[in-house]
Scaffold this motif. Sequence first.
Motif, mmCIF file in Angstrom:
data_model
loop_
_atom_site.group_PDB
_atom_site.id
_atom_site.type_symbol
_atom_site.label_atom_id
_atom_site.label_comp_id
_atom_site.label_asym_id
_atom_site.label_seq_id
_atom_site.Cartn_x
_atom_site.Cartn_y
_atom_site.Cartn_z
ATOM 1 N N GLY A 240 -40.879 21.879 99.232
ATOM 2 C CA GLY A 240 -41.620 20.630 99.133
ATOM 3 C C GLY A 240 -41.894 20.271 100.579
ATOM 4 O O GLY A 240 -41.248 19.343 101.062
ATOM 5 N N GLY A 241 -42.712 20.931 101.423
ATOM 6 C CA GLY A 241 -43.014 20.476 102.652
ATOM 7 C C GLY A 241 -43.839 19.254 102.689
ATOM 8 O O GLY A 241 -43.714 18.589 103.925
ATOM 9 N N ARG A 242 -44.559 18.540 101.615
ATOM 10 C CA ARG A 242 -45.098 17.578 101.551
ATOM 11 C C ARG A 242 -44.710 17.167 100.345
ATOM 12 O O ARG A 242 -44.299 17.781 99.311
ATOM 13 C CB ARG A 242 -46.664 17.628 101.880
ATOM 14 N N ILE A 243 -45.225 15.605 100.051
ATOM 15 C CA ILE A 243 -44.896 15.021 98.783
ATOM 16 C C ILE A 243 -46.149 15.012 97.929
ATOM 17 O O ILE A 243 -47.216 14.718 98.708
ATOM 18 C CB ILE A 243 -44.405 13.585 99.101
ATOM 19 N N GLY A 244 -46.131 15.351 96.634
ATOM 20 C CA GLY A 244 -47.336 15.450 95.880
ATOM 21 C C GLY A 244 -47.732 14.241 95.191
ATOM 22 O O GLY A 244 -48.776 14.408 94.396
ATOM 23 N N PHE A 245 -46.566 13.438 94.823
ATOM 24 C CA PHE A 245 -46.771 12.442 94.095
ATOM 25 C C PHE A 245 -45.905 11.229 94.470
ATOM 26 O O PHE A 245 -45.094 11.499 94.970
ATOM 27 C CB PHE A 245 -46.565 12.903 92.572
ATOM 28 N N PRO A 246 -46.462 9.891 94.377
ATOM 29 C CA PRO A 246 -45.664 8.737 94.930
ATOM 30 C C PRO A 246 -44.128 8.432 94.193
ATOM 31 O O PRO A 246 -44.225 8.593 92.859
ATOM 32 C CB PRO A 246 -46.570 7.613 94.376
ATOM 33 N N GLU A 247 -43.076 8.616 95.068
ATOM 34 C CA GLU A 247 -41.892 8.633 94.299
ATOM 35 C C GLU A 247 -41.414 7.552 94.028
ATOM 36 O O GLU A 247 -40.200 7.360 93.444
ATOM 37 C CB GLU A 247 -40.989 9.470 95.328
ATOM 38 N N ALA A 248 -42.110 6.394 94.091
ATOM 39 C CA ALA A 248 -41.772 5.082 93.627
ATOM 40 C C ALA A 248 -42.480 4.618 92.376
ATOM 41 O O ALA A 248 -42.409 3.886 91.733
ATOM 42 C CB ALA A 248 -41.979 3.800 94.488
ATOM 43 N N SER A 403 -40.146 21.344 106.621
ATOM 44 C CA SER A 403 -40.532 22.775 106.822
ATOM 45 C C SER A 403 -40.214 23.533 105.806
ATOM 46 O O SER A 403 -39.097 23.701 105.230
ATOM 47 C CB SER A 403 -39.937 23.441 107.982
ATOM 48 N N SER A 404 -41.264 23.928 105.025
ATOM 49 C CA SER A 404 -41.209 24.533 103.535
ATOM 50 C C SER A 404 -40.454 25.842 103.632
ATOM 51 O O SER A 404 -39.919 26.472 102.720
ATOM 52 C CB SER A 404 -42.527 24.918 102.776
ATOM 53 N N SER A 405 -40.132 26.467 104.905
ATOM 54 C CA SER A 405 -39.508 27.856 105.024
ATOM 55 C C SER A 405 -38.220 27.737 104.965
ATOM 56 O O SER A 405 -37.480 29.002 104.909
ATOM 57 C CB SER A 405 -40.299 28.195 106.356
ATOM 58 N N GLY A 406 -37.661 26.922 105.345
ATOM 59 C CA GLY A 406 -36.187 26.790 105.573
ATOM 60 C C GLY A 406 -35.725 26.988 107.015
ATOM 61 O O GLY A 406 -34.654 27.064 107.552
ATOM 62 N N GLY A 407 -36.938 27.285 107.989
ATOM 63 C CA GLY A 407 -36.612 27.685 109.436
ATOM 64 C C GLY A 407 -36.421 26.479 110.200
ATOM 65 O O GLY A 407 -37.111 25.490 110.311
#
Length: 536
Positions: A240-248, A403-407
Motif C-alpha cells: 500500500g504505497g498510497r492510501i486509497g480510502f479515508p482511514e477515519a 515504498s510498495s516494493s520493500g526496498g
Amino acid sequence: MSSVREATFELFRAHGMRTIFGNPGSTELPMLKDFPEDFSYILGLQELVVVGMADGYAQASGTVTHVNLHTAPGVGNAIGGLFNAQANKAPLLVTAGQQVRPHITIEANLTNRDATVGPQPYVKYSHEPPRAQDVPQAIARAIHHASLPPRGPAFVSIPMDDWDAPADPDIAHNVLARSVSGCSAPDAHALERLARTLHDARNPLLVAGPDIDASGGWDAGVALAEKQRLPVWATPATGGGRIGFPEAHPNFLGILPPAIGALSHALDGHDLVLVIGSSVFPYYPYLPGQLLPDGTTLVQITSDPAEAARAPMGQAIVGDVAAALRSLVELVEPSARQQPQPRAQPSDAAEPADGEPLSGSAAMAALADAWPADGIAVLEAPSSTLALRNRLRLSQPGSYYFSSSGGLGFGIAAAVGVQLARPHRPVVCVLGEGSAQYGITALWTAATYRLPVTFLVLRNQEYMILKWFAELEHVAGAPGLDLAGLDVAAVARAYGVPATDVSGREQLTDTLRTAIAAQDGPQLVQVPVASGMWLE
Ligand SMILES: Cc1ncc(C[n+]2csc(CCOP(=O)(O)OP(=O)(O)O)c2C)c(N)n1
C-alpha cells in the motif's frame, strides 16, 4: 537549425517537465550546458536518492519526472530506486550520459557497455538511439511510456556528443506536437455485470488500493462505499504505497494482513470482495493458506494488465480505476444493507516508566497529537508502520507515501520530492534509524533547498523487523541485526539539518508541533523507542 539539446529542452517544456533531479558527471555536462533559466536542477548526492526524490515528486505531482544519471556507475547506484519506482508506479523519464560515439566501440573509460541492459527489468522501455537526431524522439517515447498505465520508469542512454549535434527539424517538429492519452475506459458490460453482482451480494466488501489515490478516484471510492454501505479494508501495508480510502471513515475496517492465510481469513463471511486499484495481493511473508474462503467471489479492477494477469484468483476488469469507480457509483442503487460497524479506537498508548523509551505506538500517538490537518506522511519505519497508520488515520487524498516494493532508501528522498511538488502542505517523514541510512544524503538536499520537511527518527538501535522475521522464519543466531550507537541527529547536523533529541510523549508532541510549524528549512527530531513490533 536547432541542436538536439534545444529540441529536447523544448520537448521537456511541452510536457511541463522543468524540474530535473540529478547527480552529474562528465558525461552529463553537455546536456546541462547553458542550463535554461526556466528549469530547476535538484542535486542529489547519490543516485539512489536522486531516483527516490524524483519518485516522490512524480507521485505527488502526478507528472512524468526527469532523472538524470551518470553513465554506468550512476545507473548501477540507481537500480534499487528504480525497483522502488516501478513498484510505486512512479512515472519517471530516466536519462543517463554515455561516452562519445567514437569511444563506444573501443570501450573507452566510462563507456556504459550494453547501456540498455542494466536497468532492463525495472523499466518499461530501455533505449540508446542509433543516431544523435533520434534523441528527442527516443526521449519523447520514454515520456509516453512512463505516463501510460501502469506508469513507471523508462530509460534512455545518450552519448555525450549528441547534444550539440543538429536536430532533424521534421522529427523535432512532429515529436513536439504529439500527445498520448492513456486513460482507458473499462469494459462497460463488465461493469454493468459487476453492478448487478454487487446489488445482489449479501455481504460485499471493498479492498482499497494505492491506485485509487493515484488515479484521482478518491471521492468516487468514498461515494461507492457509502452508497453500497461497503465495509472497506486497505490493501496490505506491504504494497500500500498510497492510501486509497479515508482511514477515519466509519466504513473503514483497517489494513489487511499481508500473508495468504490470514488475509483470506479476514475476507471470511463476505460473498463478494471488490479489490480496486491494488494487486491481488502484495503478499509477504509466505504463510500459506487458502487463497479465498469458500463461497467468496473476488473481482479486481486495475489499470495494470500485468496485475490482472498475475492475480492467483478471481476475475479482473482492466481500465482506469477512477473511471471505473465513477461508473459504478452511477450504476448502483443505494443499498439498504446494514451500516458497517466502525472499528474500535486503538488503546491508549501508555507512557512508560521513568527513563524507559516510548513504544512505537506511543511515539505515533504523539505524532497524531501534533498532526496538522493537511499533513503528508512519508513513511519508512518498518516496526512502526501499522502503528502510524492506525494512529494517524489519514483521511485526505495525497497524504501518504510508502515504498510498495520493500526496498529501503525511499523515505528521506521521497519526502524531499513530495515537499517540492507540494510546497504548501506540511510533509512529515517518519524513519527507522536503520532505514534512514540508505537515503541519508538526501538530508543535504532538504537543507540546501530549504525544504520544510519534518523528519522523525525512531531510534531503537536495531533492525527490529528483521528480528521479528527471524522468529517467523525460525532463524536463530543471525548476525547483523543490531545498530548500537547510530546517531541520526548527529549525522543530520553534519548535513545542515537542525536536529533535536527528545524523550517522552509530551516532549515529542511539543517538539514535533514546533518543527512542523516552522517553515524555514528541514528539522529532524530523534526519539528513542523500545524494542518491539508496534501493530496498533
Ligand atoms: C535496500 C534494502 N536493503 C535491506 C533491506 C532489508 N531490511 C528490511 S527492514 C530492515 C531494517 C530496518 O531497520 P529500521 O529502519 O531501524 O527499522 P525497525 O525495523 O527497527 O523498525 C532491513 C535492513 C531492505 N528492505 N532494503
